[in-house]
Motif scaffolding. Structure first.
Motif, PDB file in Angstrom:
ATOM      1  N   ARG A 134       0.822  -1.221   0.000  1.00 36.87           N
ATOM      2  CA  ARG A 134       0.000   0.000   0.000  1.00 36.87           C
ATOM      3  C   ARG A 134       0.853   1.267   0.000  1.00 36.87           C
ATOM      4  NH1 ARG A 134      -4.023  -0.496   4.635  1.00 36.87           N
ATOM      5  NH2 ARG A 134      -3.073  -2.450   5.206  1.00 36.87           N
ATOM      6  N   LYS A 135       2.032   1.173  -0.612  1.00 34.54           N
ATOM      7  CA  LYS A 135       2.882   2.352  -0.680  1.00 34.54           C
ATOM      8  C   LYS A 135       2.880   2.947  -2.086  1.00 34.54           C
ATOM      9  CE  LYS A 135       5.921   1.716   3.225  1.00 34.54           C
ATOM     10  NZ  LYS A 135       4.814   1.473   4.055  1.00 34.54           N
ATOM     11  N   ALA A 136       2.079   2.339  -2.965  1.00 32.14           N
ATOM     12  CA  ALA A 136       1.986   2.905  -4.308  1.00 32.14           C
ATOM     13  C   ALA A 136       1.098   4.141  -4.246  1.00 32.14           C
ATOM     14  CB  ALA A 136       1.391   1.881  -5.261  1.00 32.14           C
ATOM     15  N   GLU A 137       1.520   5.162  -4.930  1.00 34.12           N
ATOM     16  CA  GLU A 137       0.712   6.385  -4.960  1.00 34.12           C
ATOM     17  C   GLU A 137      -0.554   6.082  -5.750  1.00 34.12           C
ATOM     18  OE1 GLU A 137      -0.478   9.459  -3.719  1.00 34.12           O
ATOM     19  OE2 GLU A 137       1.616   9.191  -3.177  1.00 34.12           O
ATOM     20  N   SER A 138      -1.681   6.545  -5.286  1.00 36.22           N
ATOM     21  CA  SER A 138      -2.891   6.269  -6.058  1.00 36.22           C
ATOM     22  C   SER A 138      -3.695   7.545  -6.224  1.00 36.22           C
ATOM     23  CB  SER A 138      -3.735   5.191  -5.378  1.00 36.22           C
ATOM     24  OG  SER A 138      -4.282   5.702  -4.206  1.00 36.22           O
ATOM     25  N   CYS A 139      -4.472   7.535  -7.306  1.00 40.63           N
ATOM     26  CA  CYS A 139      -5.281   8.701  -7.597  1.00 40.63           C
ATOM     27  C   CYS A 139      -6.739   8.275  -7.495  1.00 40.63           C
ATOM     28  CB  CYS A 139      -4.927   9.172  -8.998  1.00 40.63           C
ATOM     29  SG  CYS A 139      -6.060  10.381  -9.624  1.00 40.63           S
ATOM     30  N   LYS A 140      -7.395   8.649  -6.411  1.00 40.26           N
ATOM     31  CA  LYS A 140      -8.758   8.169  -6.186  1.00 40.26           C
ATOM     32  C   LYS A 140      -9.790   9.105  -6.818  1.00 40.26           C
ATOM     33  CE  LYS A 140      -8.017   4.722  -2.984  1.00 40.26           C
ATOM     34  NZ  LYS A 140      -7.473   4.976  -1.667  1.00 40.26           N
ATOM     35  N   VAL A 141     -10.636   8.501  -7.614  1.00 41.68           N
ATOM     36  CA  VAL A 141     -11.756   9.238  -8.217  1.00 41.68           C
ATOM     37  C   VAL A 141     -13.010   8.366  -8.057  1.00 41.68           C
ATOM     38  CG1 VAL A 141     -10.376  10.496  -9.921  1.00 41.68           C
ATOM     39  CG2 VAL A 141     -11.249   8.242 -10.490  1.00 41.68           C
ATOM     40  N   ALA A 142     -14.150   8.870  -8.496  1.00 42.08           N
ATOM     41  CA  ALA A 142     -15.358   8.046  -8.428  1.00 42.08           C
ATOM     42  C   ALA A 142     -15.283   6.991  -9.531  1.00 42.08           C
ATOM     43  CB  ALA A 142     -16.586   8.924  -8.624  1.00 42.08           C
ATOM     44  N   VAL A 143     -15.257   5.722  -9.127  1.00 40.38           N
ATOM     45  CA  VAL A 143     -15.097   4.644 -10.104  1.00 40.38           C
ATOM     46  C   VAL A 143     -16.381   3.839 -10.216  1.00 40.38           C
ATOM     47  CG1 VAL A 143     -13.828   2.512 -10.622  1.00 40.38           C
ATOM     48  CG2 VAL A 143     -12.624   4.457  -9.646  1.00 40.38           C
ATOM     49  N   ASP A 144     -16.785   3.598 -11.459  1.00 41.03           N
ATOM     50  CA  ASP A 144     -17.914   2.713 -11.722  1.00 41.03           C
ATOM     51  C   ASP A 144     -17.326   1.322 -11.972  1.00 41.03           C
ATOM     52  OD1 ASP A 144     -20.030   1.318 -12.674  1.00 41.03           O
ATOM     53  OD2 ASP A 144     -20.430   2.590 -14.413  1.00 41.03           O
TER      54      ASP A 144
END
Ligand SMILES: Nc1ncnc2c1ncn2[C@@H]1O[C@H](COP(=O)(O)OP(=O)(O)OP(=O)(O)O)[C@@H](O)[C@H]1O
Ligand SMILES: [Mg+2]
Length: 455
Positions: A134-144
């Motif tokens: 869980r150290k990967a950078e992530s870009c959270k958006v609303a996902v369908d």
């Protein structure tokens, strides 16, 4: 982790209360009739209840042990992956610079290509380890999730063997999930690939979505689950299945039953990390010879918190003589970045710490167009440096370069005013594109500008 312990403690308290109630009933029944009528039945009931709850507690304890094990392994894997990421970054950049040198000849070029291919594989391993930990950078958006499932199935349809029938059962209305679409895709790809591998003779593969509301009963039985509305993603196959020994280790990194060179054993480990990183819960159900079912519960997002997916970056442009202050404590990375940016036509000032960056900013402020800032540095570190820079000049144009982030550090930096983020290791042309994009599009009126910055 402490949630699991609290959960256990709550369960023990609840069990004690239930016992007390039953004991009271026993006492009352003896008092009323003056005999022990009903005592036998109450005893049986009590015994059954205690047995059931003991089994549940045993399961919870096992879950807790598993979660602790995964967390410990995750910390180790994350640390190794982070250092490897930096080493790969230096290697990749130097090789890319070398490849631009026309004098190396065609044989040299072929050799470089082989090195780049191996490096890509190494980078993929590191990426999966970062996902697991869980150290990967992530870009959270609303996902369908339905859309992602359709997309992955469309992508894989042509490559899945004909003997495998792939079915997609999507619930028409499921809530959005706050997630990283690339990571959700990765989850689906790994589960589908595993299912296909488990059915060499063919079979049925079903990808299904539905809406579920997890209640307290579910949460009590699954230590890491949270109550509330969830999207349930289920991947079921009719393949070889797993015995209990395999099932026990299925999410462990590097656990594989596949031959050498056939599997890394990082597929499900990264799935596990991704699901946890999304606040979800994953469960696998399988028996030898009877197929396997993976269930993934992802919490439905609060729509207010979501931001639309950012635009694709503009095509890369060459540097236009702007000055960039590069801040990185790793000498190799600093040198490589300086060389690459100079090669692109920028003027570069390089410094090795946040303190030096502030000093350089004081001295050369009017000429500095962009600051490329590493987050993980000793001394004052990247975050504090960012704050100070923005304090000196709220319009300072800062691009974050970071290999990983423990708790969305890069995101936090973006929220506090950085203009963009680039993950390490990056390709030089990615750096070029990102630098150009941030320089050209920075400013509150720029298109695509938002508090989460440009990804
Ligand atoms: N659907 C499935 N049916 C049967 N066994 C499975 C299934 N999914 C996973 N497994 C077992 O779990 C192991 C670990 O899976 P994982 O995806 O982590 O690694 P892998 O598939 O072996 O390698 P990689 O994903 O890196 O190619 C597999 O080797 C296999 O034994
Ligand atoms: Mg796999």
């Amino acid at each position: 982790m402490s949630d699991c312990t609290n959960e256990l403690e709550r369960e023990v308290a609840r069990l004690r209360k239930v016992n007390q109630v039953l004991m009271d009933r026993v006492e009352r029944s003896v008092d009323k009739s003056g005999s022990d009528f009903g005592l036998f039945e109450h005893n049986i009931l009590l015994q059954k209840h205690v047995e059931a709850r003991t089994a549940e507690l045993g399961k919870l304890q096992n879950d807790l042990y598993q979660a602790q094990k995964m967390e410990a392994v995750g910390i180790l894997a994350g640390g190794v992956a982070h250092d490897f990421n930096n080493l790969l970054h230096v290697m990749r950049g130097n090789i890319e610079l070398l490849a631009r040198d026309m004098s190396i000849g065609s044989q040299g070029r072929e050799r470089l290509k082989a090195v780049i291919r191996s490096q890509d594989r190494a980078a993929e391993l590191v990426r999966q380890l970062l996902l697991f930990s869980r150290k990967a950078e992530s870009c959270k958006v609303a996902v369908d999730v339905n859309r992602e499932a359709r997309e992955v199935v469309r992508m894989l349809e042509r490559t899945i063997p004909k003997m495998v029938s792939l079915e997609l059962h999507l619930a028409p209305k499921i809530g959005p999930v706050s997630g990283d679409p690339v990571q959700i895709e990765q989850v689906l790809l790994n589960l589908i690939n595993n299912a296909v591998d488990a059915m060499p003779e063919g079979g049925r593969l079903v990808v299904e979505t539905s809406s579920v509301d997890l209640d307290q009963d579910f949460v009590q039985l699954h230590a890491d689950a949270v109550a509330g509305p969830h999207v349930l993603l289920t991947v079921t196959d009719t393949g070889c299945g797993m015995d209990s020994a395999t099932l026990k280790h299925v999410f462990d990194p590097f656990f594989t039953t596949k031959g050498v060179g056939q599997g890394t054993g990082l597929g499900l480990a990264s799935v596990y990390g991704i699901v946890k990183g999304h606040g979800g819960h994953i469960h696998c159900c399988s028996e030898s010879g009877r197929g396997a079912t993976f269930r993934i519960y992802l919490p439905v997002a609060d729509p207010v918190e979501e931001t639309p997916k950012d635009q694709e970056p503009e095509p890369p442009l060459r540097g236009g003589g702007e000055t960039i202050l590069v801040v990185d404590d790793e000498a190799d990375i600093l040198e490589l970045t300086r060389e690459a940016l100079e090669d692109m036509g920028f003027t570069v000032l390089g410094v090795a710490s946040g303190e030096e960056a502030l000093d350089a900013f004081h001295k050369h402020r009017p000429t500095i167009d962009l600051i490329l800032l590493d987050l993980n540095m000793p001394g004052m570190g990247g975050h504090k440096c960012l704050r100070e820079l923005l304090h000196l000049d709220p319009a300072a144009c800062v691009l974050i370069a970071s290999g990983y982030s423990a708790h969305g550090q890069a995101k936090q930096a973006l929220a506090s005013g950085a203009k963009g983020y680039i993950g390490k290791p990056y390709r030089l042309r990615e750096l070029e594109a990102k630098v150009r994009e941030v320089l050209d599009y920075s400013g509150p009126d720029a298109p695509g500008w938002g508090h989460t910055g440009h990804f």
